[in-house]
Design a protein around this motif. Structure first.
Motif, short mmCIF file in Angstrom:
data_model
loop_
_atom_site.label_atom_id
_atom_site.label_comp_id
_atom_site.label_asym_id
_atom_site.label_seq_id
_atom_site.Cartn_x
_atom_site.Cartn_y
_atom_site.Cartn_z
N ASN A 72 142.57 -53.94 -65.82
CA ASN A 72 142.55 -52.49 -65.99
C ASN A 72 141.18 -51.87 -65.73
OD1 ASN A 72 145.30 -51.87 -66.65
ND2 ASN A 72 144.96 -52.94 -68.59
N SER A 73 140.29 -52.62 -65.09
CA SER A 73 138.96 -52.09 -64.75
C SER A 73 139.07 -51.04 -63.65
CB SER A 73 138.05 -53.22 -64.25
OG SER A 73 137.79 -54.16 -65.26
N THR A 74 138.11 -50.14 -63.64
CA THR A 74 137.97 -49.23 -62.51
C THR A 74 137.04 -49.91 -61.53
OG1 THR A 74 138.34 -47.30 -63.90
CG2 THR A 74 137.23 -46.93 -61.79
N VAL A 75 137.46 -49.93 -60.27
CA VAL A 75 136.69 -50.63 -59.24
C VAL A 75 136.45 -49.73 -58.04
CG1 VAL A 75 137.55 -52.92 -59.89
CG2 VAL A 75 138.81 -51.58 -58.20
N LYS A 76 135.41 -50.04 -57.31
CA LYS A 76 135.13 -49.38 -56.03
C LYS A 76 135.30 -50.46 -54.96
CE LYS A 76 131.72 -46.51 -55.92
NZ LYS A 76 130.37 -45.91 -55.86
N VAL A 77 136.17 -50.19 -53.98
CA VAL A 77 136.51 -51.18 -52.96
C VAL A 77 136.63 -50.54 -51.58
CG1 VAL A 77 137.82 -52.61 -54.60
CG2 VAL A 77 139.02 -50.92 -53.20
N THR A 78 136.65 -51.38 -50.57
CA THR A 78 137.19 -51.04 -49.26
C THR A 78 138.27 -52.07 -48.99
OG1 THR A 78 135.58 -52.37 -48.03
CG2 THR A 78 135.03 -50.05 -48.39
N ASN A 93 139.01 -45.73 -45.28
CA ASN A 93 138.01 -45.42 -44.26
C ASN A 93 136.61 -45.36 -44.85
OD1 ASN A 93 139.88 -45.25 -42.12
ND2 ASN A 93 140.50 -43.22 -42.85
N SER A 94 136.55 -45.43 -46.17
CA SER A 94 135.29 -45.46 -46.89
C SER A 94 135.57 -46.09 -48.25
CB SER A 94 134.71 -44.05 -47.05
OG SER A 94 135.62 -43.23 -47.76
N GLU A 95 134.55 -46.19 -49.08
CA GLU A 95 134.73 -46.75 -50.42
C GLU A 95 135.68 -45.87 -51.22
OE1 GLU A 95 130.81 -47.08 -52.08
OE2 GLU A 95 130.23 -48.64 -50.65
N VAL A 96 136.58 -46.50 -51.96
CA VAL A 96 137.51 -45.77 -52.83
C VAL A 96 137.46 -46.37 -54.23
CG1 VAL A 96 139.06 -45.00 -51.00
CG2 VAL A 96 139.45 -47.21 -52.08
N GLU A 97 137.74 -45.53 -55.21
CA GLU A 97 137.79 -45.97 -56.61
C GLU A 97 139.23 -46.02 -57.06
OE1 GLU A 97 135.41 -43.82 -59.45
OE2 GLU A 97 133.68 -43.81 -58.08
N MET A 114 137.75 -62.01 -58.07
CA MET A 114 136.59 -61.64 -57.28
C MET A 114 135.41 -61.28 -58.17
SD MET A 114 138.35 -59.24 -54.35
CE MET A 114 136.83 -59.20 -53.35
N LYS A 115 134.22 -61.21 -57.54
CA LYS A 115 133.02 -60.70 -58.17
C LYS A 115 132.47 -59.59 -57.28
CE LYS A 115 131.72 -65.14 -60.17
NZ LYS A 115 130.74 -66.23 -60.13
N GLU A 116 131.71 -58.68 -57.90
CA GLU A 116 131.09 -57.61 -57.13
C GLU A 116 130.34 -58.19 -55.93
OE1 GLU A 116 129.96 -54.17 -60.36
OE2 GLU A 116 128.71 -55.97 -60.29
N GLY A 117 130.49 -57.54 -54.79
CA GLY A 117 129.85 -58.03 -53.58
C GLY A 117 130.69 -59.05 -52.83
N GLY A 118 131.83 -59.41 -53.39
CA GLY A 118 132.69 -60.41 -52.78
C GLY A 118 133.68 -59.84 -51.79
N GLN A 119 134.17 -60.74 -50.93
CA GLN A 119 135.22 -60.40 -49.97
C GLN A 119 136.33 -61.41 -50.13
OE1 GLN A 119 133.12 -60.72 -46.25
NE2 GLN A 119 132.42 -58.60 -46.34
#
Length: 155
Positions: A72-78, A93-97, A114-119
């Motif tokens: 249930n975390s809020t994340v910023k992703v592409t 098309n850009s980062e989304v939350e 995943m961890k932040e910075g991961g793909q």
């Protein structure tokens, strides 16, 4: 990512796996078929994935070094979403939350690995995605979907 080229290689392999009448297929039958499709895709593209207890397959391409989100975390992703035949059905098309809890179950679960910075790449069976109904005209019912995801930040 490596998966871009691999998607095209599997195009003909999966064109024979789709059913014109997936609505008559039970969830259990669809899941068995989805498992076979995912495994054939992985084999055809020489990929190794981890399978979770729910049936989600994921490949961590870049580990990342930051925080791991919870469901249930809020994340910023592409991200880019594909059908296994290589067709893109959605992309940022850009980062989304997002609040991860508001996403389809397979995407939400995948983020927790995943961890932040991961793909990562998520191969999501229909029961963890859009089920027998599909989504709009772009995702047929009982269809496996694939997401390439970059986890920018856990907020």
């Amino acid at each position: 990512m490596k998966i871009w080229l691999s998607l095209i290689c599997a195009l003909t392999l999966f064109s024979s796996c789709s059913s014109d009448d997936s609505s008559s297929e039970s969830e259990a039958e669809a899941f068995v078929r989805n498992e076979a499709e995912i495994n054939a895709y992985l084999e055809a593209n020489d990929l190794t994935a981890t399978r979770s207890s729910t049936g989600l397959y994921y490949i961590i391409e870049t580990e990342g070094t930051g925080e791991s989100p919870e469901k249930n975390s809020t994340v910023k992703v592409t991200y880019t979403g594909y059908l296994l035949n290589g067709n893109i059905f959605d992309q940022s098309n850009s980062e989304v939350e997002f609040n991860a809890g508001s996403l389809i179950p397979g995407f939400s679960e995948g983020l927790t690995y995943m961890k932040e910075g991961g793909q990562a790449v998520f191969l999501i069976p229909a029961r963890l995605a859009y089920g027998a109904s599909g989504a709009g005209g772009s995702i047929p019912g009982n269809t496996v979907i694939l997401f390439e995801v970059n986890l920018i930040e856990v907020l």
